[in-house]
Design a protein around this motif. Structure first.
Motif, PDB file in Angstrom:
ATOM      1  N   SER A   1      10.475 -19.189   4.438  1.00  0.00           N
ATOM      2  CA  SER A   1      10.885 -17.999   3.705  1.00  0.00           C
ATOM      3  C   SER A   1      10.789 -16.763   4.599  1.00  0.00           C
ATOM      4  CB  SER A   1       9.984 -17.817   2.479  1.00  0.00           C
ATOM      5  OG  SER A   1       8.632 -17.690   2.904  1.00  0.00           O
ATOM      6  N   THR A   2      11.160 -15.608   4.040  1.00  0.00           N
ATOM      7  CA  THR A   2      11.005 -14.335   4.740  1.00  0.00           C
ATOM      8  C   THR A   2      10.069 -13.443   3.924  1.00  0.00           C
ATOM      9  OG1 THR A   2      13.009 -13.510   3.652  1.00  0.00           O
ATOM     10  CG2 THR A   2      13.241 -14.419   5.873  1.00  0.00           C
ATOM     11  N   SER A   3       9.365 -12.530   4.615  1.00  0.00           N
ATOM     12  CA  SER A   3       8.394 -11.706   3.907  1.00  0.00           C
ATOM     13  C   SER A   3       8.265 -10.343   4.561  1.00  0.00           C
ATOM     14  CB  SER A   3       7.026 -12.394   3.887  1.00  0.00           C
ATOM     15  OG  SER A   3       6.525 -12.562   5.199  1.00  0.00           O
ATOM     16  N   THR A   4       7.688  -9.408   3.811  1.00  0.00           N
ATOM     17  CA  THR A   4       7.382  -8.086   4.343  1.00  0.00           C
ATOM     18  C   THR A   4       6.089  -7.588   3.717  1.00  0.00           C
ATOM     19  OG1 THR A   4       8.276  -5.856   4.728  1.00  0.00           O
ATOM     20  CG2 THR A   4       8.657  -6.808   2.562  1.00  0.00           C
ATOM     21  N   THR A   5       5.357  -6.773   4.464  1.00  0.00           N
ATOM     22  CA  THR A   5       4.079  -6.239   4.000  1.00  0.00           C
ATOM     23  C   THR A   5       4.271  -4.856   3.397  1.00  0.00           C
ATOM     24  OG1 THR A   5       2.883  -7.451   5.715  1.00  0.00           O
ATOM     25  CG2 THR A   5       1.740  -5.618   4.696  1.00  0.00           C
ATOM     26  N   LEU A   6       3.595  -4.604   2.273  1.00  0.00           N
ATOM     27  CA  LEU A   6       3.687  -3.317   1.594  1.00  0.00           C
ATOM     28  C   LEU A   6       2.386  -2.549   1.814  1.00  0.00           C
ATOM     29  CD1 LEU A   6       5.211  -4.508  -1.811  1.00  0.00           C
ATOM     30  CD2 LEU A   6       6.431  -3.739   0.229  1.00  0.00           C
ATOM     31  N   ASP A   7       2.295  -1.838   2.932  1.00  0.00           N
ATOM     32  CA  ASP A   7       1.062  -1.105   3.218  1.00  0.00           C
ATOM     33  C   ASP A   7       1.195   0.395   2.945  1.00  0.00           C
ATOM     34  OD1 ASP A   7       2.784  -0.545   5.257  1.00  0.00           O
ATOM     35  OD2 ASP A   7       1.481  -1.260   6.875  1.00  0.00           O
ATOM     36  N   ASP A   8       2.308   0.793   2.326  1.00  0.00           N
ATOM     37  CA  ASP A   8       2.542   2.192   1.977  1.00  0.00           C
ATOM     38  C   ASP A   8       2.410   2.344   0.462  1.00  0.00           C
ATOM     39  OD1 ASP A   8       3.306   4.771   1.623  1.00  0.00           O
ATOM     40  OD2 ASP A   8       5.361   4.532   2.356  1.00  0.00           O
ATOM     41  N   LEU A   9       1.269   2.833   0.018  1.00  0.00           N
ATOM     42  CA  LEU A   9       1.027   2.946  -1.423  1.00  0.00           C
ATOM     43  C   LEU A   9       1.668   4.185  -2.038  1.00  0.00           C
ATOM     44  CD1 LEU A   9      -2.645   1.686  -1.868  1.00  0.00           C
ATOM     45  CD2 LEU A   9      -0.494   0.421  -1.887  1.00  0.00           C
ATOM     46  N   SER A  10       2.428   4.946  -1.250  1.00  0.00           N
ATOM     47  CA  SER A  10       3.163   6.063  -1.839  1.00  0.00           C
ATOM     48  C   SER A  10       4.329   5.552  -2.682  1.00  0.00           C
ATOM     49  CB  SER A  10       3.689   7.005  -0.750  1.00  0.00           C
ATOM     50  OG  SER A  10       4.653   6.353   0.071  1.00  0.00           O
TER      51      SER A  10
ATOM     52  N   GLY B   1       5.871   0.874  -6.825  1.00  0.00           N
ATOM     53  CA  GLY B   1       5.713  -0.556  -7.078  1.00  0.00           C
ATOM     54  C   GLY B   1       4.486  -1.137  -6.403  1.00  0.00           C
ATOM     55  N   SER B   2       4.320  -0.864  -5.115  1.00  0.00           N
ATOM     56  CA  SER B   2       3.159  -1.394  -4.402  1.00  0.00           C
ATOM     57  C   SER B   2       1.870  -0.770  -4.908  1.00  0.00           C
ATOM     58  CB  SER B   2       3.317  -1.166  -2.894  1.00  0.00           C
ATOM     59  OG  SER B   2       3.557   0.197  -2.601  1.00  0.00           O
ATOM     60  N   LEU B   3       1.903   0.523  -5.273  1.00  0.00           N
ATOM     61  CA  LEU B   3       0.711   1.186  -5.797  1.00  0.00           C
ATOM     62  C   LEU B   3       0.262   0.550  -7.106  1.00  0.00           C
ATOM     63  CD1 LEU B   3      -1.411   3.411  -5.817  1.00  0.00           C
ATOM     64  CD2 LEU B   3       0.292   4.938  -6.865  1.00  0.00           C
TER      65      LEU B   3
ATOM     66  N   PHE C   1      -4.290  -5.534   8.987  1.00  0.00           N
ATOM     67  CA  PHE C   1      -4.168  -6.570   7.952  1.00  0.00           C
ATOM     68  C   PHE C   1      -4.400  -5.997   6.556  1.00  0.00           C
ATOM     69  CE2 PHE C   1      -5.844  -8.651  11.817  1.00  0.00           C
ATOM     70  CZ  PHE C   1      -4.746  -9.435  12.117  1.00  0.00           C
ATOM     71  N   GLY C   2      -5.331  -5.052   6.456  1.00  0.00           N
ATOM     72  CA  GLY C   2      -5.644  -4.455   5.171  1.00  0.00           C
ATOM     73  C   GLY C   2      -5.143  -3.027   5.065  1.00  0.00           C
ATOM     74  N   LEU C   3      -5.482  -2.386   3.953  1.00  0.00           N
ATOM     75  CA  LEU C   3      -5.093  -1.000   3.716  1.00  0.00           C
ATOM     76  C   LEU C   3      -6.083  -0.061   4.403  1.00  0.00           C
ATOM     77  CD1 LEU C   3      -4.389  -1.441  -0.094  1.00  0.00           C
ATOM     78  CD2 LEU C   3      -2.659  -1.236   1.693  1.00  0.00           C
ATOM     79  N   SER C   4      -5.605   1.067   4.904  1.00  0.00           N
ATOM     80  CA  SER C   4      -6.476   2.004   5.585  1.00  0.00           C
ATOM     81  C   SER C   4      -7.380   2.721   4.581  1.00  0.00           C
ATOM     82  CB  SER C   4      -5.644   3.041   6.351  1.00  0.00           C
ATOM     83  OG  SER C   4      -4.965   3.886   5.449  1.00  0.00           O
ATOM     84  N   ASP C   5      -8.506   3.228   5.083  1.00  0.00           N
ATOM     85  CA  ASP C   5      -9.437   3.982   4.221  1.00  0.00           C
ATOM     86  C   ASP C   5      -8.751   5.217   3.635  1.00  0.00           C
ATOM     87  OD1 ASP C   5     -11.539   2.222   4.620  1.00  0.00           O
ATOM     88  OD2 ASP C   5     -12.297   3.290   6.372  1.00  0.00           O
ATOM     89  N   ASP C   6      -7.944   5.884   4.454  1.00  0.00           N
ATOM     90  CA  ASP C   6      -7.248   7.083   3.960  1.00  0.00           C
ATOM     91  C   ASP C   6      -6.287   6.736   2.834  1.00  0.00           C
ATOM     92  OD1 ASP C   6      -8.554   8.698   5.744  1.00  0.00           O
ATOM     93  OD2 ASP C   6      -6.928   8.733   7.233  1.00  0.00           O
ATOM     94  N   CYS C   7      -5.595   5.623   2.987  1.00  0.00           N
ATOM     95  CA  CYS C   7      -4.647   5.182   1.958  1.00  0.00           C
ATOM     96  C   CYS C   7      -5.388   4.889   0.649  1.00  0.00           C
ATOM     97  CB  CYS C   7      -3.898   3.948   2.448  1.00  0.00           C
ATOM     98  SG  CYS C   7      -2.629   3.339   1.322  1.00  0.00           S
ATOM     99  N   ILE C   8      -6.509   4.202   0.740  1.00  0.00           N
ATOM    100  CA  ILE C   8      -7.283   3.841  -0.454  1.00  0.00           C
ATOM    101  C   ILE C   8      -7.849   5.088  -1.121  1.00  0.00           C
ATOM    102  CG2 ILE C   8      -9.368   2.661  -1.238  1.00  0.00           C
ATOM    103  CD1 ILE C   8      -8.790   0.514   0.870  1.00  0.00           C
ATOM    104  N   LYS C   9      -8.383   6.014  -0.328  1.00  0.00           N
ATOM    105  CA  LYS C   9      -8.961   7.240  -0.892  1.00  0.00           C
ATOM    106  C   LYS C   9      -7.890   8.128  -1.537  1.00  0.00           C
ATOM    107  CE  LYS C   9     -12.871   7.498   2.317  1.00  0.00           C
ATOM    108  NZ  LYS C   9     -13.469   8.250   3.457  1.00  0.00           N
ATOM    109  N   THR C  10      -6.707   8.151  -0.931  1.00  0.00           N
ATOM    110  CA  THR C  10      -5.638   9.014  -1.427  1.00  0.00           C
ATOM    111  C   THR C  10      -5.039   8.513  -2.730  1.00  0.00           C
ATOM    112  OG1 THR C  10      -5.056   9.712   0.818  1.00  0.00           O
ATOM    113  CG2 THR C  10      -3.382  10.030  -0.896  1.00  0.00           C
ATOM    114  N   TYR C  11      -4.829   7.212  -2.816  1.00  0.00           N
ATOM    115  CA  TYR C  11      -4.061   6.678  -3.951  1.00  0.00           C
ATOM    116  C   TYR C  11      -4.894   5.901  -4.962  1.00  0.00           C
ATOM    117  CZ  TYR C  11      -0.056   7.888  -1.056  1.00  0.00           C
ATOM    118  OH  TYR C  11       0.865   8.570  -0.302  1.00  0.00           O
ATOM    119  N   LEU C  12      -6.126   5.513  -4.593  1.00  0.00           N
ATOM    120  CA  LEU C  12      -6.918   4.716  -5.517  1.00  0.00           C
ATOM    121  C   LEU C  12      -8.214   5.420  -5.897  1.00  0.00           C
ATOM    122  CD1 LEU C  12      -6.431   1.217  -3.830  1.00  0.00           C
ATOM    123  CD2 LEU C  12      -5.210   2.143  -5.801  1.00  0.00           C
TER     124      LEU C  12
END
Length: 245
Positions: free
Chosen positions: A71-80, A83-85, A234-245
């Motif tokens: 299959s084909t895949s893509t990573t969603l590391d942008d929580l802005s 859908g991914s958020l 591999f994971g979400l950044s600390d800034d991303c988690i603090k900003t959106y979660l």
């Protein structure tokens, strides 16, 4: 990196010292200095051999994993993106610690969400999400995989089921008929949660599963929950988690 460190501090060192000791046997002129020189020479040679062996193993493992999936895949590391958020928020609620005293967001233990597309005749061969050697091989991505969360993004009328070949069938409308093993038909909006290892990281071989051959197109979203913090990339950044979660 972890395998190199393990080899350098373990087998390579031991065999270098043992080899130097063996070489000095019977040499009445042997000194501590000559023993050290022999050990260093042996260490260098053995380290090169170990490095070659690790490189070959790493490439073989990567190729093997790649061959499992067509299959084909893509990573969603942008929580802005909404859908991914929402996906990460819902997953975080699902895995939220029982105690409010735990400060870390559950998302710190997630690999970044991945969206996977299966076109006709694509499949994922039987495999395990957990790893018996996770403490070493997956140390840089959070260690052992404790949970797998799959969300089906479209209805799939033909093919593309998720089959667990070591688990018995269930009495459910999503179960494939005439199959004695657990075999799930993808339905849009349904989520499948299972645990490749227990809470102590003990590998569970019963969770071997596969994405059966697709006839109709199939889309899924996946989050792996690990035992430890999953750092970028591999994971979400600390800034991303603090900003959106």
């Amino acid at each position: 990196k972890d395998l190199f460190g393990l080899a350098a501090s373990g087998p390579v060192s031991w065999f270098a010292i043992l080899g130097a000791w063996y070489e000095s046997q019977g040499d009445i002129n042997a000194s501590v200095l000559s023993l050290v020189i022999h050990a260093l020479r042996n260490y260098a040679a053995l380290f090169v051999l170990a490095a070659i062996g690790i490189a070959i193993f790493t490439k073989w493992r990567a190729d093997s994993l790649q061959n499992l999936r067509t299959s084909t895949s893509t990573t969603l590391d942008d929580l802005s993106q909404m859908g991914s958020l929402n996906f990460v928020k819902r997953a975080s609620d699902l895995f939220r610690p029982a105690s409010e005293l735990v400060d870390a967001s559950p998302a710190t233990f997630f690999e970044a969400p991945t969206v996977i597309r299966y076109e006709r005749d694509q499949a994922l061969a039987p495999h395990f999400d957990a790893n018996r050697s996770a403490d070493f091989e997956d140390k840089n991505r959070g260690g052992q995989t404790l949970s797998t969360l799959l969300v089906y993004l479209n209805d799939v009328d033909d093919g593309g089921t998720t089959r667990f070949g070591k688990l018995p069938r269930v009495d459910d409308e999503r179960q494939v008929k005439n199959d004695e093993k657990l075999n799930i038909i993808p339905k849009k909006g349904d989520a499948l949660l299972f645990f490749p290892a227990d809470e102590n990281g003990i590998f569970d071989e019963r969770t071997e599963h596969e994405g059966c051959l697709a006839v109709d197109e199939k889309w899924i979203a996946r989050i792996w929950r690990h035992a430890d913090r999953v750092p970028p990339p591999f994971g979400l950044s600390d800034d991303c988690i603090k900003t959106y979660l």
